[in-house]
Design an enzyme around this catalytic site. Structure first.
Site, PDB file in Angstrom:
ATOM      1  N   GLY A  66       0.929  -1.401   0.036  1.00 44.24           N
ATOM      2  CA  GLY A  66       0.035  -0.122   0.168  1.00 44.24           C
ATOM      3  C   GLY A  66       0.857   1.303   0.095  1.00 44.24           C
ATOM      4  O   GLY A  66       1.292   1.484   0.955  1.00 44.24           O
ATOM      5  N   THR A  67       0.763   1.868  -1.058  1.00 39.38           N
ATOM      6  CA  THR A  67       1.603   3.389  -1.177  1.00 39.38           C
ATOM      7  C   THR A  67       1.154   3.691  -2.648  1.00 39.38           C
ATOM      8  O   THR A  67       0.930   3.291  -3.500  1.00 39.38           O
ATOM      9  CB  THR A  67       3.109   2.726  -1.239  1.00 39.38           C
ATOM     10  OG1 THR A  67       3.743   2.491  -0.028  1.00 39.38           O
ATOM     11  CG2 THR A  67       4.072   3.985  -1.899  1.00 39.38           C
ATOM     12  N   THR A  68       1.471   4.886  -3.019  1.00 43.99           N
ATOM     13  CA  THR A  68       1.707   5.660  -4.128  1.00 43.99           C
ATOM     14  C   THR A  68       2.977   6.553  -3.936  1.00 43.99           C
ATOM     15  O   THR A  68       2.969   7.391  -3.104  1.00 43.99           O
ATOM     16  CB  THR A  68       0.572   6.739  -4.421  1.00 43.99           C
ATOM     17  OG1 THR A  68      -0.580   5.786  -4.069  1.00 43.99           O
ATOM     18  CG2 THR A  68       0.635   6.918  -5.697  1.00 43.99           C
TER      19      THR A  68
END
Lengths: 270, 236
Positions: A66-68
């Site tokens: 989960g990341t951008t």
């Protein structure tokens, strides 16, 4: 002894020395000797699969990526923007995680994937970069730093590491942007975005990118990319950490909460 | 007294000498002379070609070796030892290109060669390498360099130096005739190297092998340079 050399016999001490990494190690840039010895026959990635919801064990430990994060080169350098949410499954572990590692005033690394893997390996990379500078009296180039990281990843390929990172810097060849991941992929490019929110970010920065943007326009594009990704992706959020890599080093431009930013952009949306 | 301390490489003598290393330096002094000069935009290596038997093919006796496109090395001492060192240095140059995506700097490869040599002065069962080498080249930013390594594993940067037989005479000649302003001109640098060698080499261009590297050009080993230069040498 000389006789041992001729007969090819390797004493126990020599073998141990090889695995522990003695000798001309500083000329191999620390990549030939692995940090962790993995016992033969172990299959970490298979084990991980059996623990996730895809496996049969009834266990559901999902390591989410989960990341951008995003980075792009333009006329006045490189813009780096990351979100700050650290999630473990559906639990938000931190809303202000630091996903950019400041290796030295001319090198940045972003992190996406497993937080532990990213933090460990990129800190190790920072150590190698520092040693390079001490030994060779000049800063390591971006291509060499990214190559070191990808060689570390290749050493543990197939063993369940999870890391998607970008190495950004400015050396005597100009601005540098490399994408390195846990498969050992290493790509140089104009624009990258990693993490599960990357498709949303690509949509925004692809449509707004021009090579000759002004600096302010570029900052705005980076912020927008992350903000819109956090708006739609459940596993990204928190604040936008924005960095600008210039010829004389990086500067941290801003750290703004996405929930405020989205209202600013909403004026145009609704 | 000295006899009992020169058996093993890993033993110091009471007055602080490593005799095996010093004996290796004696072996170097028996080798044929090599001279190196560093100019502003050119580096030159010259070696004395020892006279060979009539039936021997002289193209197989190479004392100047390319380590990479931008670095080359001349040695004095045991040829077989030099072969081992040069081979390892060549591998390291390519390994550096692979990992760092840049050619080696002259200082880096000199440091590597010196580290190998030092390791052999500190292990049991091995003897030091019996060679001194002159390493010249250009870094990728265009600066020329000349380094000298010794069997003990030390290295130093030089503007002009000589190794091997009668190195002292040649070095004195270089000290007397080296002029900073002359180093701007390529021909002056070459002339200085040739003249310095002629101090100790039997007369005639046939006994000199010269290697020249200019900025942005790869090395030209003037294998048969003496054809071109025999006239110039006569003039010189």
């Amino acid at each position: 002894m000389a006789l041992f050399d001729v007969s090819g016999y390797k004493s126990h001490l020599e073998l141990r020395g090889k695995t522990l990494g003695t000798g001309l190690r500083h000329f191999n840039f620390g990549t030939t000797n692995q940090e962790f010895a993995v016992p033969a026959g172990m299959d970490p990635s298979g084990f991980l699969k059996s623990c996730s919801h895809e496996g049969q064990g009834g266990v559901s430990i999902d390591l989410n990526h989960g990341t951008t994060t995003l980075a792009f080169k333009f006329r006045h350098g490189v813009i780096v923007a990351v979100d700050s949410r650290a999630s473990a499954g559906s639990y938000i572990a931190s809303k202000e995680a630091n996903k950019v590692i400041e290796i030295n005033p001319y090198l940045l690394g972003t992190m996406s994937g497993s937080a532990a893997d990213c933090q460990y390996w990129e800190r190790l990379l920072a150590k190698e970069c520092r040693l390079y500078k001490l030994r060779n009296k000049k800063r390591i180039s971006v291509s060499a730093a990214s190559k070191l990281l990808s060689n570390m990843m290749l050493g543990y390929r197939g063993m369940g590491l999870s890391m998607g990172s970008m190495i950004i810097g400015w050396d005597n060849k100009g601005p540098g942007l490399y994408y390195v991941d846990d498969n050992g992929t290493r790509l140089s490019g104009q624009m990258f975005s990693t993490g599960c929110g990357n498709s949303y970010a690509y949509g925004v920065i692809d449509s707004g990118y021009r090579e000759d943007m002004t600096v302010e326009e570029a900052y705005e594009l980076g912020r927008r990319g992350i903000t819109h990704a956090t708006h739609r992706d459940a596993y990204s959020g928190g604040v936008v950490n924005l960095y600008h890599m210039q010829e004389d080093g990086w500067i941290k431009v801003c750290k703004e909460d996405v929930s405020e930013l989205i209202h600013r952009y909403r004026k145009g949306m609704f | 007294m000295a006899m009992s301390y020169d058996r093993a490489i890993t033993v110091f003598s009471p007055d602080g000498h490593l005799f095996q290393v010093e004996y290796a330096q004696e072996a170097v002094k028996k080798g044929s002379t090599a001279v190196g000069v560093r100019g502003k935009k050119i580096v030159v290596l010259g070696v004395e070609k020892k006279s060979i038997a009539k039936l021997q093919d002289d193209r197989t006796v190479r004392k100047i070796c390319a380590l990479d496109d931008n670095v080359f090395l001349a040695f004095a001492g045991l040829t077989a030892d030099a072969r081992v060192v040069v081979n390892r240095a060549r591998v390291e140059c390519q390994s550096h290109r692979l990992t760092v995506e840049d050619p080696v700097t002259v200082e880096y490869i000199t440091r590597f060669i010196s580290s190998i040599k030092q390791r052999y002065t500190q292990s049991n069962g091995r003897r030091p390498f019996g060679i001194s080498s002159l390493i010249v080249g250009f870094d990728f930013d265009g600066t020329p360099h000349l380094y000298q390594t010794e069997p003990s594993g030390t290295y130093h940067a030089w503007k002009a130096n000589a190794i091997g037989r009668s190195a002292k005479t040649v070095r004195e000649f270089l000290e007397k005739h080296y002029k900073e302003e002359d180093m701007e001109s390529d021909t002056e640098v070459i002339k200085l190297a040739i003249r310095a060698l002629l101090e100790v080499v039997q007369s005639g261009g046939k006994n000199i092998e010269l290697a020249i590297m200019k900025q942005d050009e790869s090395m030209k080993v003037c294998l048969n340079l003496w054809y071109l230069y025999s006239k110039k040498i006569a003039a010189v």
